[in-house]
Write a protein that holds these residues in place. Sequence first.
Motif, PDB file in Angstrom:
ATOM      1  N   MET A  11       0.846  -1.203   0.000  1.00  0.00           N
ATOM      2  CA  MET A  11       0.000   0.000   0.000  1.00  0.00           C
ATOM      3  C   MET A  11       0.879   1.249   0.000  1.00  0.00           C
ATOM      4  O   MET A  11       1.543   1.534   1.001  1.00  0.00           O
ATOM      5  CB  MET A  11      -0.883  -0.039   1.258  1.00  0.00           C
ATOM      6  CG  MET A  11      -2.216   0.620   1.064  1.00  0.00           C
ATOM      7  SD  MET A  11      -3.104   0.661   2.615  1.00  0.00           S
ATOM      8  CE  MET A  11      -4.694   0.023   2.125  1.00  0.00           C
ATOM      9  N   PRO A  12       0.923   1.953  -1.122  1.00  0.00           N
ATOM     10  CA  PRO A  12       1.832   3.110  -1.190  1.00  0.00           C
ATOM     11  C   PRO A  12       1.524   4.147  -0.112  1.00  0.00           C
ATOM     12  O   PRO A  12       2.433   4.851   0.335  1.00  0.00           O
ATOM     13  CB  PRO A  12       1.558   3.683  -2.587  1.00  0.00           C
ATOM     14  CG  PRO A  12       0.860   2.608  -3.339  1.00  0.00           C
ATOM     15  CD  PRO A  12       0.148   1.772  -2.334  1.00  0.00           C
ATOM     16  N   GLN A  13       0.243   4.201   0.291  1.00  0.00           N
ATOM     17  CA  GLN A  13      -0.110   5.205   1.303  1.00  0.00           C
ATOM     18  C   GLN A  13       0.698   5.011   2.579  1.00  0.00           C
ATOM     19  O   GLN A  13       0.996   5.964   3.279  1.00  0.00           O
ATOM     20  CB  GLN A  13      -1.602   5.100   1.651  1.00  0.00           C
ATOM     21  CG  GLN A  13      -2.524   5.652   0.591  1.00  0.00           C
ATOM     22  CD  GLN A  13      -2.966   4.596  -0.377  1.00  0.00           C
ATOM     23  OE1 GLN A  13      -2.254   3.621  -0.635  1.00  0.00           O
ATOM     24  NE2 GLN A  13      -4.142   4.789  -0.948  1.00  0.00           N
ATOM     25  N   ILE A  14       1.002   3.724   2.889  1.00  0.00           N
ATOM     26  CA  ILE A  14       1.752   3.449   4.114  1.00  0.00           C
ATOM     27  C   ILE A  14       3.247   3.354   3.821  1.00  0.00           C
ATOM     28  O   ILE A  14       4.062   3.950   4.524  1.00  0.00           O
ATOM     29  CB  ILE A  14       1.248   2.135   4.759  1.00  0.00           C
ATOM     30  CG1 ILE A  14      -0.208   2.329   5.196  1.00  0.00           C
ATOM     31  CG2 ILE A  14       2.113   1.767   5.951  1.00  0.00           C
ATOM     32  CD1 ILE A  14      -0.885   1.057   5.615  1.00  0.00           C
ATOM     33  N   GLN A  32       5.022   4.702   1.489  1.00  0.00           N
ATOM     34  CA  GLN A  32       5.673   5.947   1.115  1.00  0.00           C
ATOM     35  C   GLN A  32       5.520   7.032   2.169  1.00  0.00           C
ATOM     36  O   GLN A  32       6.089   8.111   2.014  1.00  0.00           O
ATOM     37  CB  GLN A  32       5.073   6.470  -0.195  1.00  0.00           C
ATOM     38  CG  GLN A  32       5.427   5.632  -1.400  1.00  0.00           C
ATOM     39  CD  GLN A  32       4.960   6.311  -2.662  1.00  0.00           C
ATOM     40  OE1 GLN A  32       3.807   6.716  -2.749  1.00  0.00           O
ATOM     41  NE2 GLN A  32       5.848   6.465  -3.634  1.00  0.00           N
ATOM     42  N   LEU A  33       4.712   6.745   3.178  1.00  0.00           N
ATOM     43  CA  LEU A  33       4.320   7.821   4.091  1.00  0.00           C
ATOM     44  C   LEU A  33       5.489   8.635   4.637  1.00  0.00           C
ATOM     45  O   LEU A  33       5.452   9.865   4.574  1.00  0.00           O
ATOM     46  CB  LEU A  33       3.459   7.247   5.223  1.00  0.00           C
ATOM     47  CG  LEU A  33       2.818   8.310   6.112  1.00  0.00           C
ATOM     48  CD1 LEU A  33       1.884   9.184   5.284  1.00  0.00           C
ATOM     49  CD2 LEU A  33       2.056   7.667   7.256  1.00  0.00           C
ATOM     50  N   ASP A  54       8.320   9.266   3.411  1.00  0.00           N
ATOM     51  CA  ASP A  54       8.976  10.076   2.384  1.00  0.00           C
ATOM     52  C   ASP A  54       8.104  11.231   1.919  1.00  0.00           C
ATOM     53  O   ASP A  54       8.610  12.311   1.614  1.00  0.00           O
ATOM     54  CB  ASP A  54       9.304   9.203   1.147  1.00  0.00           C
ATOM     55  CG  ASP A  54      10.158   8.013   1.529  1.00  0.00           C
ATOM     56  OD1 ASP A  54      10.950   8.175   2.486  1.00  0.00           O
ATOM     57  OD2 ASP A  54      10.016   6.938   0.921  1.00  0.00           O
ATOM     58  N   ILE A  55       6.793  10.979   1.813  1.00  0.00           N
ATOM     59  CA  ILE A  55       5.969  11.977   1.145  1.00  0.00           C
ATOM     60  C   ILE A  55       5.171  12.845   2.105  1.00  0.00           C
ATOM     61  O   ILE A  55       4.565  13.812   1.679  1.00  0.00           O
ATOM     62  CB  ILE A  55       4.974  11.304   0.171  1.00  0.00           C
ATOM     63  CG1 ILE A  55       4.021  10.377   0.929  1.00  0.00           C
ATOM     64  CG2 ILE A  55       5.714  10.584  -0.936  1.00  0.00           C
ATOM     65  CD1 ILE A  55       2.820   9.961   0.116  1.00  0.00           C
ATOM     66  N   PHE A  56       5.190  12.487   3.392  1.00  0.00           N
ATOM     67  CA  PHE A  56       4.238  13.165   4.279  1.00  0.00           C
ATOM     68  C   PHE A  56       4.433  14.674   4.289  1.00  0.00           C
ATOM     69  O   PHE A  56       3.469  15.443   4.182  1.00  0.00           O
ATOM     70  CB  PHE A  56       4.341  12.609   5.705  1.00  0.00           C
ATOM     71  CG  PHE A  56       3.356  13.251   6.621  1.00  0.00           C
ATOM     72  CD1 PHE A  56       2.000  12.974   6.475  1.00  0.00           C
ATOM     73  CD2 PHE A  56       3.755  14.152   7.588  1.00  0.00           C
ATOM     74  CE1 PHE A  56       1.071  13.576   7.293  1.00  0.00           C
ATOM     75  CE2 PHE A  56       2.826  14.760   8.401  1.00  0.00           C
ATOM     76  CZ  PHE A  56       1.484  14.466   8.256  1.00  0.00           C
ATOM     77  N   ILE A  57       5.666  15.135   4.409  1.00  0.00           N
ATOM     78  CA  ILE A  57       5.921  16.578   4.477  1.00  0.00           C
ATOM     79  C   ILE A  57       5.467  17.261   3.190  1.00  0.00           C
ATOM     80  O   ILE A  57       4.806  18.304   3.199  1.00  0.00           O
ATOM     81  CB  ILE A  57       7.421  16.850   4.726  1.00  0.00           C
ATOM     82  CG1 ILE A  57       7.870  16.228   6.057  1.00  0.00           C
ATOM     83  CG2 ILE A  57       7.699  18.344   4.717  1.00  0.00           C
ATOM     84  CD1 ILE A  57       7.279  16.883   7.274  1.00  0.00           C
ATOM     85  N   SER A  58       5.800  16.613   2.067  1.00  0.00           N
ATOM     86  CA  SER A  58       5.395  17.182   0.777  1.00  0.00           C
ATOM     87  C   SER A  58       3.872  17.260   0.659  1.00  0.00           C
ATOM     88  O   SER A  58       3.317  18.283   0.261  1.00  0.00           O
ATOM     89  CB  SER A  58       5.983  16.317  -0.339  1.00  0.00           C
ATOM     90  OG  SER A  58       5.221  16.450  -1.508  1.00  0.00           O
ATOM     91  N   GLN A  59       3.192  16.173   1.037  1.00  0.00           N
ATOM     92  CA  GLN A  59       1.728  16.170   0.995  1.00  0.00           C
ATOM     93  C   GLN A  59       1.160  17.277   1.868  1.00  0.00           C
ATOM     94  O   GLN A  59       0.270  18.020   1.455  1.00  0.00           O
ATOM     95  CB  GLN A  59       1.189  14.812   1.499  1.00  0.00           C
ATOM     96  CG  GLN A  59       1.476  13.635   0.629  1.00  0.00           C
ATOM     97  CD  GLN A  59       0.472  13.501  -0.494  1.00  0.00           C
ATOM     98  OE1 GLN A  59       0.439  14.357  -1.365  1.00  0.00           O
ATOM     99  NE2 GLN A  59      -0.321  12.459  -0.477  1.00  0.00           N
ATOM    100  N   LEU A  60       1.705  17.342   3.101  1.00  0.00           N
ATOM    101  CA  LEU A  60       1.216  18.333   4.053  1.00  0.00           C
ATOM    102  C   LEU A  60       1.423  19.740   3.500  1.00  0.00           C
ATOM    103  O   LEU A  60       0.521  20.572   3.532  1.00  0.00           O
ATOM    104  CB  LEU A  60       1.967  18.169   5.380  1.00  0.00           C
ATOM    105  CG  LEU A  60       1.500  19.048   6.533  1.00  0.00           C
ATOM    106  CD1 LEU A  60       0.073  18.719   6.887  1.00  0.00           C
ATOM    107  CD2 LEU A  60       2.405  18.846   7.750  1.00  0.00           C
ATOM    108  N   PHE A  61       2.612  19.964   2.936  1.00  0.00           N
ATOM    109  CA  PHE A  61       2.937  21.296   2.424  1.00  0.00           C
ATOM    110  C   PHE A  61       1.976  21.696   1.305  1.00  0.00           C
ATOM    111  O   PHE A  61       1.367  22.769   1.342  1.00  0.00           O
ATOM    112  CB  PHE A  61       4.377  21.312   1.904  1.00  0.00           C
ATOM    113  CG  PHE A  61       4.739  22.596   1.227  1.00  0.00           C
ATOM    114  CD1 PHE A  61       5.010  23.749   1.968  1.00  0.00           C
ATOM    115  CD2 PHE A  61       4.804  22.672  -0.160  1.00  0.00           C
ATOM    116  CE1 PHE A  61       5.338  24.924   1.338  1.00  0.00           C
ATOM    117  CE2 PHE A  61       5.127  23.853  -0.786  1.00  0.00           C
ATOM    118  CZ  PHE A  61       5.394  24.991  -0.032  1.00  0.00           C
TER     119      PHE A  61
END
Lengths: 163, 258
Positions: free
Chosen positions: A1-4, A6-7, A9-16
């Motif tokens: 599950m990429p959501q978990i 990749q979390l 790595d991508i969390f800051i970018s998503q949040l931003f």
Amino acid sequence: MPQINQLPDIFISQLFWLAVVFGIIYFWIGRGLVPKIQSVVEDRDKKIADDLAAAQRAREQAEASEEAYRERIDASRSEAMKVAQEAKHQAALDTEKRLKAVDAKIGKKVAEAEGKIRTAADAARRELEPVAAEAASELVSKLTGQKISAKDAETTVKAVLHG
Amino acid sequence: MAEAGKIDPMHQFTVEPIVPLHLGPYDISFTNSSLWLLIALALITGFMMMGMKRQLVPGRWQMAVEGLTGFIDDMVKVNIGPEGKKFMPYIFSLFVFILTANLLGLFPLSIFPGAHQFTTTSHFSITGVLAVLSFSIVLIVGFARHGLHFFSLFVPHGTPKIMVPLIAGIEFISFMVRPFSLGLRLFVAMIAGHILMEVFGSFIVNGFNGGPLGWGVGAISFLFIIGVTALELLVCAIQAYVFALLTTLYLNDAVNLH
């Protein structure tokens, strides 16, 4: 599950990027544009309500003036009726008065005529008396040969005539 | 798609950097997720700007925009009351953003080779943040308006004295679960629908590559996926509505406190 997977790595970018996009939606569209649209809607609703109220007022006014007009019409009609009634009454009274006057005049004439007739009749009767007395004395002298004084004959005839 | 002949239904959720960006120690790369967030923003902005003529007699587009704002306004007014007016921009933003993002996820961009749409709301790094944001607003509003009295939310009116600890515990748990249920509901609805569609899509592809039996499977899957797509369109709208509605209900608790 990429959501978990990749979390981290991508969390800051998503949040931003979510913060950027949602921030723009909230502060510019939500707080900027939406109230403007709502104010347009409110203005329109208010205008519609005002127009409706004005229409209602105009209608009430029209009804009131129609009521007044009808009252005036009614009043003038009853006034006209009263005037006509009065005129009729007056005319009847006049006619009666004139009739009475004419009646009286005619009555007087009739009475006068009757008086004249009576005096004429009386005069005729008075003229008749000496003639009757003369005729009576003549009759008596012819029948009996007796002479009757004119005075006696006259009183007798009068007694018989008025008798 | 991974290798030829093998279709990975989870691949559609992969976030791929487009432009690597760094802010200090943090990686804020511009990814396909960011791209689709920006597309959603552009669509919402376009939709709203087309309705900003502010005419007394509205055109079609203005009617649509006014209908949307009126819909959210009614929802907020009914559930929170006149005091809800100041939360209306937030609820509106939530609803519009989630609805657009959900619907964009169903955009059939994959018919162009190499292109692939991305459902931002199928990531709990998006839905979870929105849920936490809603929950934080509820907490801030609740404590700002009622102070410590806000804790009476956990004791409903008419609770017998003996039952207070038990009820308060249950209410507390149900209160704390709110952000998770809020974020997970949207995330799960989106991911489940998209996996289902991808799986049936792979049935069609693999079925028609197979023998006569496979053609039957493919045909049935094709019919089925039409229904699923229609259902997904409905789910997109419902999930956006539910998210916004639940946020207003939670805000109502915080504002009016029973």
